[in-house]
Scaffold this motif. Sequence first.
Motif, PDB file in Angstrom:
ATOM      1  N   ALA A   1       0.827  -1.214   0.000  1.00 22.49           N
ATOM      2  CA  ALA A   1       0.000   0.000   0.000  1.00 22.49           C
ATOM      3  C   ALA A   1       0.858   1.260   0.000  1.00 22.49           C
ATOM      4  N   GLU A   2       2.104   1.131   0.416  1.00 25.70           N
ATOM      5  CA  GLU A   2       3.018   2.278   0.486  1.00 25.70           C
ATOM      6  C   GLU A   2       4.204   2.033  -0.447  1.00 25.70           C
ATOM      7  N   PRO A   3       4.022   2.254  -1.727  1.00 26.36           N
ATOM      8  CA  PRO A   3       5.145   2.029  -2.639  1.00 26.36           C
ATOM      9  C   PRO A   3       6.267   3.034  -2.376  1.00 26.36           C
ATOM     10  N   TYR A   4       7.451   2.613  -2.524  1.00 28.74           N
ATOM     11  CA  TYR A   4       8.596   3.494  -2.360  1.00 28.74           C
ATOM     12  C   TYR A   4       9.552   3.240  -3.515  1.00 28.74           C
ATOM     13  N   SER A   5      10.381   4.204  -3.782  1.00 28.72           N
ATOM     14  CA  SER A   5      11.272   4.095  -4.926  1.00 28.72           C
ATOM     15  C   SER A   5      12.721   4.025  -4.466  1.00 28.72           C
ATOM     16  N   GLU A   6      13.576   3.682  -5.397  1.00 26.02           N
ATOM     17  CA  GLU A   6      15.010   3.677  -5.121  1.00 26.02           C
ATOM     18  C   GLU A   6      15.458   5.060  -4.671  1.00 26.02           C
ATOM     19  N   GLN A   7      14.919   6.092  -5.324  1.00 23.88           N
ATOM     20  CA  GLN A   7      15.315   7.464  -4.977  1.00 23.88           C
ATOM     21  C   GLN A   7      14.893   7.824  -3.557  1.00 23.88           C
ATOM     22  N   THR A   8      13.761   7.316  -3.104  1.00 24.49           N
ATOM     23  CA  THR A   8      13.305   7.564  -1.734  1.00 24.49           C
ATOM     24  C   THR A   8      14.311   7.006  -0.741  1.00 24.49           C
ATOM     25  N   VAL A   9      14.748   5.777  -0.971  1.00 21.53           N
ATOM     26  CA  VAL A   9      15.714   5.136  -0.075  1.00 21.53           C
ATOM     27  C   VAL A   9      17.044   5.886  -0.108  1.00 21.53           C
ATOM     28  N   ILE A  10      17.515   6.227  -1.292  1.00 23.05           N
ATOM     29  CA  ILE A  10      18.785   6.944  -1.419  1.00 23.05           C
ATOM     30  C   ILE A  10      18.716   8.276  -0.688  1.00 23.05           C
ATOM     31  N   ARG A  11      17.653   9.006  -0.895  1.00 27.20           N
ATOM     32  CA  ARG A  11      17.490  10.317  -0.240  1.00 27.20           C
ATOM     33  C   ARG A  11      17.457  10.164   1.283  1.00 27.20           C
ATOM     34  N   MET A  12      16.720   9.178   1.750  1.00 26.62           N
ATOM     35  CA  MET A  12      16.574   8.944   3.185  1.00 26.62           C
ATOM     36  C   MET A  12      17.917   8.623   3.842  1.00 26.62           C
ATOM     37  N   LEU A  13      18.693   7.742   3.216  1.00 23.20           N
ATOM     38  CA  LEU A  13      19.975   7.352   3.802  1.00 23.20           C
ATOM     39  C   LEU A  13      21.039   8.438   3.636  1.00 23.20           C
TER      40      LEU A  13
END
Length: 75
Positions: free
Chosen positions: A52-64
């Motif tokens: 229900a909460e799709p996330y992208s590679e860019q989301t993970v990269i930005r977060m870390l």
Amino acid sequence: MNVLVFRTNINSAQRLHKAACRLCKLRGVCRWSVDMEDRDCVLRIEAPEDSAEPYSEQTVIRMLTKAGLECEVLT
């Protein structure tokens, strides 16, 4: 199952803790792991395809990156 794989600099307990604090906020993640024995310190994130909460590679990269960690997509 959606699987995202990244090259990181998560090679210590301190960096792993920083990553864990961020990654635990990603909804819909079944599991994640970091192979600190691998030279690329591979981060693997798994989530169901119908999450229900799709996330992208860019989301993970930005977060870390905001946490002061290096993270890039491993191809």
